[in-house]
Design a protein around this motif. Structure first.
Motif, PDB file in Angstrom:
ATOM      1  N   SER A  88     112.159  94.482 -42.273  1.00 44.31           N
ATOM      2  CA  SER A  88     113.175  95.134 -42.766  1.00 44.31           C
ATOM      3  C   SER A  88     112.866  96.218 -43.919  1.00 44.31           C
ATOM      4  N   VAL A  89     113.883  96.844 -44.283  1.00 41.84           N
ATOM      5  CA  VAL A  89     113.672  98.152 -44.992  1.00 41.84           C
ATOM      6  C   VAL A  89     113.002  97.619 -46.462  1.00 41.84           C
ATOM      7  N   GLY A  90     111.995  98.334 -46.782  1.00 40.92           N
ATOM      8  CA  GLY A  90     111.518  98.006 -48.085  1.00 40.92           C
ATOM      9  C   GLY A  90     110.461  97.098 -48.027  1.00 40.92           C
ATOM     10  N   ASP A  91     110.148  96.239 -46.902  1.00 41.41           N
ATOM     11  CA  ASP A  91     109.185  95.145 -46.738  1.00 41.41           C
ATOM     12  C   ASP A  91     107.864  96.020 -47.006  1.00 41.41           C
ATOM     13  N   ILE A  92     107.103  95.399 -48.026  1.00 38.58           N
ATOM     14  CA  ILE A  92     105.569  95.516 -47.924  1.00 38.58           C
ATOM     15  C   ILE A  92     104.721  94.970 -46.917  1.00 38.58           C
ATOM     16  N   THR A  93     104.611  93.821 -46.772  1.00 36.52           N
ATOM     17  CA  THR A  93     103.959  92.862 -45.839  1.00 36.52           C
ATOM     18  C   THR A  93     104.881  92.661 -44.748  1.00 36.52           C
ATOM     19  N   ARG A  94     104.124  92.548 -43.554  1.00 37.63           N
ATOM     20  CA  ARG A  94     104.857  92.145 -42.507  1.00 37.63           C
ATOM     21  C   ARG A  94     104.204  90.822 -41.977  1.00 37.63           C
ATOM     22  N   LEU A  95     104.844  90.146 -41.103  1.00 34.26           N
ATOM     23  CA  LEU A  95     104.614  88.750 -40.492  1.00 34.26           C
ATOM     24  C   LEU A  95     103.883  88.886 -39.242  1.00 34.26           C
ATOM     25  N   VAL A  96     103.102  88.246 -38.867  1.00 33.98           N
ATOM     26  CA  VAL A  96     102.370  88.405 -37.418  1.00 33.98           C
ATOM     27  C   VAL A  96     102.265  86.744 -36.995  1.00 33.98           C
ATOM     28  N   ARG A  97     102.775  86.313 -35.991  1.00 30.38           N
ATOM     29  CA  ARG A  97     102.824  84.864 -35.680  1.00 30.38           C
ATOM     30  C   ARG A  97     101.908  84.903 -34.473  1.00 30.38           C
ATOM     31  N   ILE A  98     100.979  84.165 -34.493  1.00 37.10           N
ATOM     32  CA  ILE A  98      99.880  83.698 -33.623  1.00 37.10           C
ATOM     33  C   ILE A  98     100.056  82.197 -33.061  1.00 37.10           C
ATOM     34  N   SER A  99     100.521  82.299 -31.689  1.00 33.71           N
ATOM     35  CA  SER A  99     100.929  80.751 -31.167  1.00 33.71           C
ATOM     36  C   SER A  99      99.860  80.301 -30.352  1.00 33.71           C
ATOM     37  N   TYR A 100     100.026  79.084 -30.314  1.00 35.29           N
ATOM     38  CA  TYR A 100      98.892  78.245 -29.762  1.00 35.29           C
ATOM     39  C   TYR A 100      99.371  77.245 -28.748  1.00 35.29           C
ATOM     40  N   LEU A 101      98.908  76.769 -27.818  1.00 39.75           N
ATOM     41  CA  LEU A 101      99.304  75.697 -27.002  1.00 39.75           C
ATOM     42  C   LEU A 101      98.218  74.668 -26.618  1.00 39.75           C
ATOM     43  N   ALA A 102      98.640  73.460 -27.083  1.00 38.30           N
ATOM     44  CA  ALA A 102      97.827  72.140 -26.893  1.00 38.30           C
ATOM     45  C   ALA A 102      98.419  70.979 -26.208  1.00 38.30           C
ATOM     46  N   LEU A 103      97.683  70.184 -25.686  1.00 40.13           N
ATOM     47  CA  LEU A 103      98.310  69.044 -24.916  1.00 40.13           C
ATOM     48  C   LEU A 103      97.716  67.852 -25.539  1.00 40.13           C
ATOM     49  N   LEU A 104      98.589  66.772 -25.590  1.00 35.18           N
ATOM     50  CA  LEU A 104      97.993  65.537 -26.283  1.00 35.18           C
ATOM     51  C   LEU A 104      98.181  64.403 -25.066  1.00 35.18           C
ATOM     52  N   HIS A 105      97.353  63.472 -25.101  1.00 37.59           N
ATOM     53  CA  HIS A 105      97.579  62.378 -24.359  1.00 37.59           C
ATOM     54  C   HIS A 105      98.969  61.564 -24.917  1.00 37.59           C
ATOM     55  N   PRO A 106      99.610  60.440 -24.153  1.00 39.78           N
ATOM     56  CA  PRO A 106     100.749  60.064 -24.641  1.00 39.78           C
ATOM     57  C   PRO A 106     100.689  59.321 -25.811  1.00 39.78           C
ATOM     58  N   SER A 107     101.458  59.555 -26.759  1.00 41.85           N
ATOM     59  CA  SER A 107     101.392  58.846 -28.020  1.00 41.85           C
ATOM     60  C   SER A 107     102.577  57.769 -27.993  1.00 41.85           C
ATOM     61  N   VAL A 108     102.062  56.580 -28.694  1.00 41.26           N
ATOM     62  CA  VAL A 108     103.205  55.565 -29.014  1.00 41.26           C
ATOM     63  C   VAL A 108     104.131  55.994 -30.179  1.00 41.26           C
ATOM     64  N   ASP A 109     103.727  56.720 -30.790  1.00 42.21           N
ATOM     65  CA  ASP A 109     104.786  57.086 -31.885  1.00 42.21           C
ATOM     66  C   ASP A 109     105.762  58.329 -31.584  1.00 42.21           C
ATOM     67  N   PRO A 110     106.854  58.088 -31.249  1.00 39.73           N
ATOM     68  CA  PRO A 110     107.828  58.972 -30.933  1.00 39.73           C
ATOM     69  C   PRO A 110     108.394  59.843 -32.061  1.00 39.73           C
ATOM     70  N   ARG A 111     107.997  59.651 -33.255  1.00 42.50           N
ATOM     71  CA  ARG A 111     108.684  60.368 -34.333  1.00 42.50           C
ATOM     72  C   ARG A 111     108.229  62.053 -34.243  1.00 42.50           C
TER      73      ARG A 111
END
Lengths: 306, 306
Positions: A88-111
């Motif tokens: 955006s205009v006037g912003d001093i810092t900018r945001l960089v998003r670094i994304s990762y992928l991970a896999l987990l064994h089935p969990s009993v906790d559905p939360r």
DNA sequence: CCTCTATATGCTCAAAATGAGCATATAGAG
DNA sequence: CTCTATATGCTCATTTTGAGCATATAGAGG
């Protein structure tokens, strides 16, 4: 000649955010499986947080945030993509998003776990019959693209129309076309009422789409499915896992042949007596043997499968 | 619940650097081809520079730096990977390097271009005979790994020993094993005298290895080669380009069959009369037709080829 | 002119991989 | 004992690979 010499302006500092897409498999009703994604804030966002000086690496930082936000400890992870927000205009810092992928064994906790097909209902084509609105979406897309030949071709390719095959890896392309067409809640000039799929904060649904695309590609030439399965499993369970991820049905006998041919699994002496018909044999992933051959990054297993 | 709420510490700011790996094809002597990489500072570094607030996006910033450092204007690019440096004690900001891959049509100006096999001599196995030191390197690696079974297996897989096939995509794995073994100049406790391959600043040779690995994977299921070729080319030129990238020889008649079967190219009426024997027909890449089918991101062309 | 050499291009054939489906095996339910 | 449901074994036509032989067409040298 150095790049540093050529940059008289102070380099603008930025804030690096680490975002995690964590998948597992969830049982929903009668032996139905769906890939689940780990979320925070009631499904509105992916676990994420800023890279800090006390994080030893990007990956460590990401793990730190997933653990402190959800309590889960991740196994093997893989970098997905790095996005920068528009400034955006006037912003001093900018945001960089670094994304990762991970896999987990089935969990009993559905939360905190939600089916990825809540976010992308049109991506699940395992049951051609009910066909989660795919036909209707495709029609709306083609109507939208009516006047632009380029867009029309893109839609036809993305949604498997006009002689093109449905390609399950085009998740991001489909999402972005729908975004442009105003069919999703995040759309800029979208029609909120008819929007399809659950929304996420920022561009996180794009990250999720990237992750789904990546995992769909990955299960084809990598034994990644086994990271989502329990220690012992039936061959049909593997098939259902792959089907759940790929979002399409496959031929049972051929799947079995391919899987056994790859030397990826070994028999155990136990059977699974939970099913209705003849009990299925339980197998075990030959993790050691397979790592030796493939985990170094080599291509191969489960070639066409789909 | 928000990640922001859980971060009482101010997020540490960081400096984002954009790094470009730009490939083309260079002719070296008698119809010999080699992939060239665009460098600065006499081959010691890749073009790079800091992300600034006046860059509209990561990609734009990267293009800006390549253009101002080397004068080249890039076409289609692809994000490679994001690295973070390890932090020294007391550092306030840290550095994040976001790398990109780009391909350029052959250029007449050889300034700043260097063969990638200057950096990774062992990766060129087109001529099994001379075999750029591969045998000797493999022997040194196995000697190094002698006492560690895990490392020994890794080396065998990476260098195609003990019954394993040489996998051309394991560029990074090979480089990192050699780094650990002290065979490259960048090695921490390396033996500088016997070091192999030309060095680069920082971890840029790792970035280059990642890029080579990526392009080798990419040419298998994508018409990427054509971004490196002139408008009109012979089928054998395509083969030589693929061979130069993959670093291994292929079967001429089968390559031709595959290429023609994919409907990727169309005949022109001209012939190439520069060669020694029968003149070869010139072909043209069916860019429009192919984009329609694949450029959306779909997989396919040139399946196994190698 | 003919011959030789070098390269391009066309074609064959066995082996392997794929896609589809039929047949048999083994459990529980009635 | 029969029926149903699922697992598992096997066949067969088609396609895709991998390898190599055969033919076509240019220039070079006689």
């Amino acid at each position: 000649m150095s790049s540093k010499c050529l940059a008289p302006e102070a380099p603008s500092l930025c804030n690096a955010e680490l975002v995690a897409v964590v998948f597992d498999l969830e049982a929903i009703g009668e032996g139905e499986l769906t890939p689940g994604v780990l979320t925070v804030r009631a499904g509105e966002a992916l676990p994420s947080g800023s890279l800090r000086t006390d994080h030893a690496s990007l990956q460590r930082g990401m793990r730190h945030w997933v653990e402190s936000l959800t309590g889960y400890r991740l196994g093997h992870t893989e970098q997905l993509y790095t996005f920068a927000d528009t400034l955006s205009v006037g912003d001093i810092t900018r945001l960089v998003r670094i994304s990762y992928l991970a896999l987990l064994h089935p969990s009993v906790d559905p939360r905190n776990w939600l089916s990825i097909y809540e976010y992308f209902p049109w991506e699940d084509r395992r049951k051609e019959g009910e066909a989660h609105q795919v036909g209707s979406i495709a029609r709306r897309m083609m109507a939208w693209a009516l006047n632009d030949a380029t867009q029309r071709t893109r839609c036809a390719v993305a949604f498997g129309l006009e002689g093109h095959e449905w390609n399950d890896e085009l998740v991001l392309q489909r999402y972005e076309l729908m975004w442009q067409a105003g069919l999703v809640p995040e759309s800029p000039d979208g029609v909120g009422e008819n929007a399809i799929g659950r929304a996420m904060e920022h561009d996180q649904r794009r990250i999720l789409a990237t992750a789904l695309s990546r995992i769909r590609a990955k299960i084809r030439y990598t034994p990644a499915v086994f990271d989502l399965l329990p220690e012992r499993f039936t061959l049909f369970a593997v098939q259902q896992a792959v089907e759940a991820l790929a979002g399409r049905p496959m031929h049972k006998q051929n799947f079995r042949r391919l899987l056994l041919g790859q030397q990826l699994v070994e028999e155990t002496d136990s059977l699974d007596s939970n099913g209705h018909g003849r009990p299925a044999r339980l197998y075990r992933f030959r993790r050691d043997h397979v790592q030796e051959c493939y985990l170094t990054g080599a291509r191969l297993p489960l070639p066409s499968l789909i």
